[in-house]
Design a protein around this motif. Structure first.
Motif, short mmCIF file in Angstrom:
data_model
loop_
_atom_site.label_atom_id
_atom_site.label_comp_id
_atom_site.label_asym_id
_atom_site.label_seq_id
_atom_site.Cartn_x
_atom_site.Cartn_y
_atom_site.Cartn_z
N TRP A 85 0.84 -1.21 0.00
CA TRP A 85 0.00 0.00 0.00
C TRP A 85 0.88 1.25 0.00
O TRP A 85 0.59 2.20 -0.73
N ASP A 86 1.94 1.26 0.80
CA ASP A 86 2.85 2.41 0.83
C ASP A 86 3.49 2.64 -0.53
O ASP A 86 3.60 3.78 -0.99
N ARG A 87 3.92 1.57 -1.18
CA ARG A 87 4.52 1.71 -2.52
C ARG A 87 3.51 2.24 -3.52
O ARG A 87 3.82 3.11 -4.33
N LEU A 88 2.28 1.71 -3.45
CA LEU A 88 1.23 2.19 -4.36
C LEU A 88 0.93 3.67 -4.11
O LEU A 88 0.76 4.45 -5.06
N GLU A 89 0.87 4.05 -2.86
CA GLU A 89 0.59 5.44 -2.52
C GLU A 89 1.71 6.36 -3.03
O GLU A 89 1.44 7.42 -3.59
N HIS A 90 2.95 5.93 -2.85
CA HIS A 90 4.09 6.71 -3.33
C HIS A 90 4.06 6.84 -4.85
O HIS A 90 4.27 7.94 -5.39
N MET A 91 3.79 5.73 -5.53
CA MET A 91 3.70 5.79 -7.01
C MET A 91 2.57 6.71 -7.45
O MET A 91 2.73 7.49 -8.40
N PHE A 92 1.44 6.64 -6.76
CA PHE A 92 0.31 7.50 -7.10
C PHE A 92 0.69 8.97 -6.93
O PHE A 92 0.41 9.80 -7.81
N ASP A 93 1.34 9.29 -5.81
CA ASP A 93 1.78 10.67 -5.57
C ASP A 93 2.71 11.15 -6.67
O ASP A 93 2.59 12.28 -7.16
N GLN A 94 3.66 10.30 -7.06
CA GLN A 94 4.60 10.68 -8.11
C GLN A 94 3.87 10.93 -9.44
O GLN A 94 4.15 11.90 -10.14
N ARG A 95 2.96 10.07 -9.78
CA ARG A 95 2.23 10.21 -11.05
C ARG A 95 1.36 11.48 -11.05
O ARG A 95 1.29 12.18 -12.03
N SER A 97 1.83 14.16 -9.21
CA SER A 97 2.72 15.32 -9.24
C SER A 97 3.23 15.55 -10.66
O SER A 97 3.29 16.69 -11.15
N GLY A 98 3.62 14.48 -11.36
CA GLY A 98 4.09 14.60 -12.74
C GLY A 98 3.00 15.15 -13.66
O GLY A 98 3.25 16.02 -14.50
N ALA A 99 1.78 14.66 -13.48
CA ALA A 99 0.66 15.13 -14.31
C ALA A 99 0.39 16.61 -14.04
O ALA A 99 0.16 17.39 -14.97
N LEU A 100 0.43 17.03 -12.78
CA LEU A 100 0.20 18.44 -12.44
C LEU A 100 1.30 19.33 -13.01
O LEU A 100 1.02 20.43 -13.51
N ARG A 101 2.55 18.87 -12.95
CA ARG A 101 3.66 19.65 -13.53
C ARG A 101 3.48 19.81 -15.03
O ARG A 101 3.70 20.89 -15.58
N ARG A 102 3.08 18.73 -15.70
CA ARG A 102 2.88 18.80 -17.16
C ARG A 102 1.76 19.78 -17.51
O ARG A 102 1.78 20.41 -18.56
N LEU A 103 0.79 19.90 -16.62
CA LEU A 103 -0.32 20.83 -16.85
C LEU A 103 0.03 22.26 -16.41
O LEU A 103 -0.76 23.17 -16.60
N GLY A 104 1.21 22.44 -15.83
CA GLY A 104 1.64 23.76 -15.39
C GLY A 104 1.11 24.14 -14.03
O GLY A 104 1.13 25.30 -13.66
N ILE A 105 0.63 23.18 -13.27
CA ILE A 105 0.12 23.43 -11.93
C ILE A 105 1.23 23.08 -10.94
O ILE A 105 1.76 21.98 -10.96
N HIS A 106 1.55 24.06 -10.11
CA HIS A 106 2.65 23.86 -9.16
C HIS A 106 2.16 23.20 -7.88
O HIS A 106 1.01 23.34 -7.50
N ARG A 107 3.09 22.58 -7.21
CA ARG A 107 2.77 21.94 -5.92
C ARG A 107 2.63 22.99 -4.85
O ARG A 107 3.12 24.12 -4.98
N ARG A 108 1.95 22.61 -3.76
CA ARG A 108 1.70 23.51 -2.64
C ARG A 108 3.01 24.05 -2.08
O ARG A 108 3.13 25.25 -1.79
N GLU A 109 4.02 23.20 -1.94
CA GLU A 109 5.31 23.63 -1.39
C GLU A 109 5.95 24.68 -2.27
O GLU A 109 6.53 25.65 -1.76
N GLU A 110 5.85 24.51 -3.58
CA GLU A 110 6.43 25.50 -4.50
C GLU A 110 5.70 26.83 -4.38
O GLU A 110 6.33 27.90 -4.37
N ILE A 111 4.37 26.79 -4.28
CA ILE A 111 3.58 28.02 -4.15
C ILE A 111 3.90 28.71 -2.83
O ILE A 111 4.07 29.94 -2.78
N GLU A 112 4.01 27.95 -1.74
CA GLU A 112 4.34 28.54 -0.44
C GLU A 112 5.73 29.16 -0.46
O GLU A 112 5.95 30.23 0.11
N ALA A 113 6.67 28.52 -1.13
CA ALA A 113 8.02 29.07 -1.25
C ALA A 113 8.00 30.38 -2.03
O ALA A 113 8.66 31.37 -1.65
#
Length: 139
Positions: A85-95, A97-113
């Motif tokens: 489950w942890d591996r699946l969750e990690h893979m899901f998060d990575q995918r 995040s990659g999809a959001l980057r491709r769409l030009g949507i930044h992560r919360r940490e990047e926006i806060e920075a």
């Protein structure tokens, strides 16, 4: 026949006594048998209880061992499932995040920075404006 009659009368008079003695012996034998059966039944019952306790001890040990084995297996399966489950969750998060980057949507940490950098720049700008206004007034 008179001797026979005498013997017969002696036997006839002794017959009730003999029957009474036989009946008493049968009665006493019955009491003895009953007492013996009661004693044997008590010992037999005690032996059955003792054997039952021994069987219960053996059975309890076997059952407890089986329970521990099942608990160990359940723990192993739980650990494997959690790891998967942890591996699946990690893979899901990575995918995602990659999809959001491709769409030009930044992560919360990047926006806060970026917000933090903007705050720092605004303070610096305010400080510089304040310093510039003070110079203009002096001139």
């Amino acid at each position: 026949m008179s001797e026979q009659d005498d013997n017969k009368s002696d036997t006839d008079s002794q017959l009730p006594g003999k029957i009474k003695d036989s009946a008493r012996q049968i009665w006493l034998a019955g009491l003895g048998a009953y007492t013996k059966a009661e004693e044997d039944a008590g010992r037999f019952f005690d032996r059955l209880v003792q054997e039952g306790e021994q069987l219960e001890s053996k059975t309890r040990g076997v059952v407890e061992k089986q329970i521990r084995t099942v608990e160990d297996r359940v723990g192993e399966v739980r650990d494997r499932a959690t790891g998967t489950w942890d591996r699946l969750e990690h893979m899901f998060d990575q995918r995602v995040s990659g999809a959001l980057r491709r769409l030009g949507i930044h992560r919360r940490e990047e926006i806060e920075a970026l917000e933090h950098r903007i705050d720092v720049l605004e303070r610096e700008l305010s400080r510089l404006r304040g310093a510039g206004t003070a110079r203009d007034e002096e001139e």
